[in-house]
Design a protein around this motif. Structure first.
Motif, short mmCIF file in Angstrom:
data_model
loop_
_atom_site.label_atom_id
_atom_site.label_comp_id
_atom_site.label_asym_id
_atom_site.label_seq_id
_atom_site.Cartn_x
_atom_site.Cartn_y
_atom_site.Cartn_z
N MET A 85 -1.76 116.23 -12.26
CA MET A 85 -1.92 117.27 -13.27
C MET A 85 -1.06 116.92 -14.48
O MET A 85 -0.01 116.29 -14.35
N ALA A 86 -1.50 117.38 -15.63
CA ALA A 86 -0.74 117.15 -16.86
C ALA A 86 0.53 118.01 -16.85
O ALA A 86 0.47 119.19 -16.53
N TYR A 87 1.64 117.40 -17.20
CA TYR A 87 2.92 118.11 -17.31
C TYR A 87 3.09 118.48 -18.77
O TYR A 87 3.49 117.66 -19.60
N LYS A 88 2.78 119.73 -19.11
CA LYS A 88 2.71 120.17 -20.51
C LYS A 88 4.07 120.25 -21.20
O LYS A 88 4.14 120.28 -22.41
N MET A 89 5.14 120.28 -20.42
CA MET A 89 6.47 120.41 -21.02
C MET A 89 7.15 119.05 -21.18
O MET A 89 8.35 118.98 -21.44
N GLY A 90 6.40 117.97 -21.04
CA GLY A 90 6.95 116.62 -21.02
C GLY A 90 7.78 116.24 -22.23
O GLY A 90 8.73 115.48 -22.12
N GLU A 91 7.46 116.76 -23.40
CA GLU A 91 8.20 116.41 -24.62
C GLU A 91 9.38 117.34 -24.87
O GLU A 91 10.14 117.12 -25.81
N ARG A 128 17.06 136.85 -15.04
CA ARG A 128 17.27 135.42 -15.21
C ARG A 128 16.30 134.92 -16.26
O ARG A 128 15.18 135.41 -16.37
N GLN A 129 16.73 133.94 -17.00
CA GLN A 129 15.87 133.39 -18.05
C GLN A 129 15.83 131.87 -17.95
O GLN A 129 16.84 131.20 -18.16
N PRO A 130 14.64 131.35 -17.60
CA PRO A 130 14.48 129.90 -17.71
C PRO A 130 14.60 129.55 -19.19
O PRO A 130 13.79 129.99 -20.00
N LEU A 131 15.64 128.87 -19.58
CA LEU A 131 15.95 128.61 -20.98
C LEU A 131 15.22 127.37 -21.47
O LEU A 131 15.56 126.25 -21.08
N ILE A 132 14.21 127.58 -22.30
CA ILE A 132 13.36 126.50 -22.78
C ILE A 132 13.63 126.29 -24.28
O ILE A 132 13.34 127.17 -25.10
N PRO A 133 14.19 125.14 -24.65
CA PRO A 133 14.49 124.90 -26.06
C PRO A 133 13.25 124.98 -26.94
O PRO A 133 12.19 124.44 -26.59
N GLY A 134 13.40 125.68 -28.05
CA GLY A 134 12.29 125.83 -28.99
C GLY A 134 11.28 126.87 -28.59
O GLY A 134 10.34 127.16 -29.33
N VAL A 135 11.44 127.47 -27.41
CA VAL A 135 10.51 128.49 -26.95
C VAL A 135 11.19 129.84 -26.86
O VAL A 135 10.79 130.79 -27.54
N ASN A 136 12.22 129.96 -26.03
CA ASN A 136 12.85 131.27 -25.87
C ASN A 136 14.33 131.29 -26.21
O ASN A 136 15.03 132.23 -25.89
N GLY A 180 10.52 119.49 -11.83
CA GLY A 180 9.17 119.76 -11.34
C GLY A 180 8.13 118.75 -11.77
O GLY A 180 6.99 118.78 -11.29
N LYS A 181 8.47 117.83 -12.66
CA LYS A 181 7.50 116.86 -13.16
C LYS A 181 6.87 116.04 -12.05
O LYS A 181 5.66 115.79 -12.07
N SER A 182 7.64 115.67 -11.04
CA SER A 182 7.10 114.84 -9.95
C SER A 182 6.00 115.59 -9.19
O SER A 182 5.06 114.96 -8.68
N LYS A 183 6.11 116.91 -9.09
CA LYS A 183 5.06 117.70 -8.43
C LYS A 183 3.75 117.60 -9.20
O LYS A 183 2.68 117.43 -8.62
N TYR A 184 3.85 117.70 -10.53
CA TYR A 184 2.64 117.58 -11.35
C TYR A 184 2.05 116.18 -11.21
O TYR A 184 0.83 116.02 -11.09
#
Length: 169
Positions: A136-142, A87-95, A127-131
């Motif tokens: 904690m900073a949500y690094k994937m926010g943008e 399985r691949q968490p598909l992250i735009p601009g990353v993978n 998952g943003k609400s957990k951060y």
């Protein structure tokens, strides 16, 4: 959490499940000592196994760890005939790059698992609400969320590379 961090517990639990006729599945990032995988392998019916990025440096940048153990554990499962769905968490601009898609496809084909293939899990912000709750900073926010056509384009690239590809809903 990561079930392979608790191999003795998982083995005992899965032995009990099997005794009751319950199928067993481990969903893992694959980052574990090989001894942990060896311990649970005999009692695990299926593995959902993440392949986040094939480039080790990029993998470290986004996950904080090398992918070397992960790739070796994937080889172990394949070598021993395990039932695995990558399985691949598909992250735009990353993978979602052509290079990473091709490298992932080659890895899967090299294991003889092209027909089993890969399942794409498109990025979301659930998952943003957990951060936020943990302050904690949500690094994937943008990070942008891909639309259905963009996701299908990635899936088609895997298919063109000879890999069966599905998309998680």
């Amino acid at each position: 959490g990561e079930p392979l961090m608790y191999p003795a517990f998982m083995r005992e639990l899965f032995e009990m499940c099997r005794g009751e006729g319950i199928n067993t599945l481990i969903e893992t990032c694959g980052y574990a000592e090989s001894k942990a995988l060896e311990e649970v392998f005999p009692v695990t019916d299926m593995f959902y196994f993440d392949l986040k990025h094939m480039d080790d440096k990029t993998h470290v940048e986004y996950t904080g760890c090398s992918n070397a153990k992960i790739l070796e554990n994937g080889r172990y499962i394949a070598r021993h005939g395990g039932n695995v769905l990558f399985r691949q968490p598909l992250i735009p601009g990353v993978n979602d790059t052509d290079w990473n898609i091709a490298a992932t496809a080659e890895y899967i084909k090299g294991l003889g698992l092209a027909e089993k293939g890969i399942q794409l899990m498109p990025y979301h912000r659930a998952g943003k609400s957990k951060y936020d709750a943990l302050n904690m900073a949500y690094k994937m926010g943008e990070t942008q969320i891909m639309n259905a056509a963009e996701i299908e384009t990635v899936a088609e690239k895997y298919r063109q590379a000879g890999i069966n590809c599905s998309i998680s809903k």
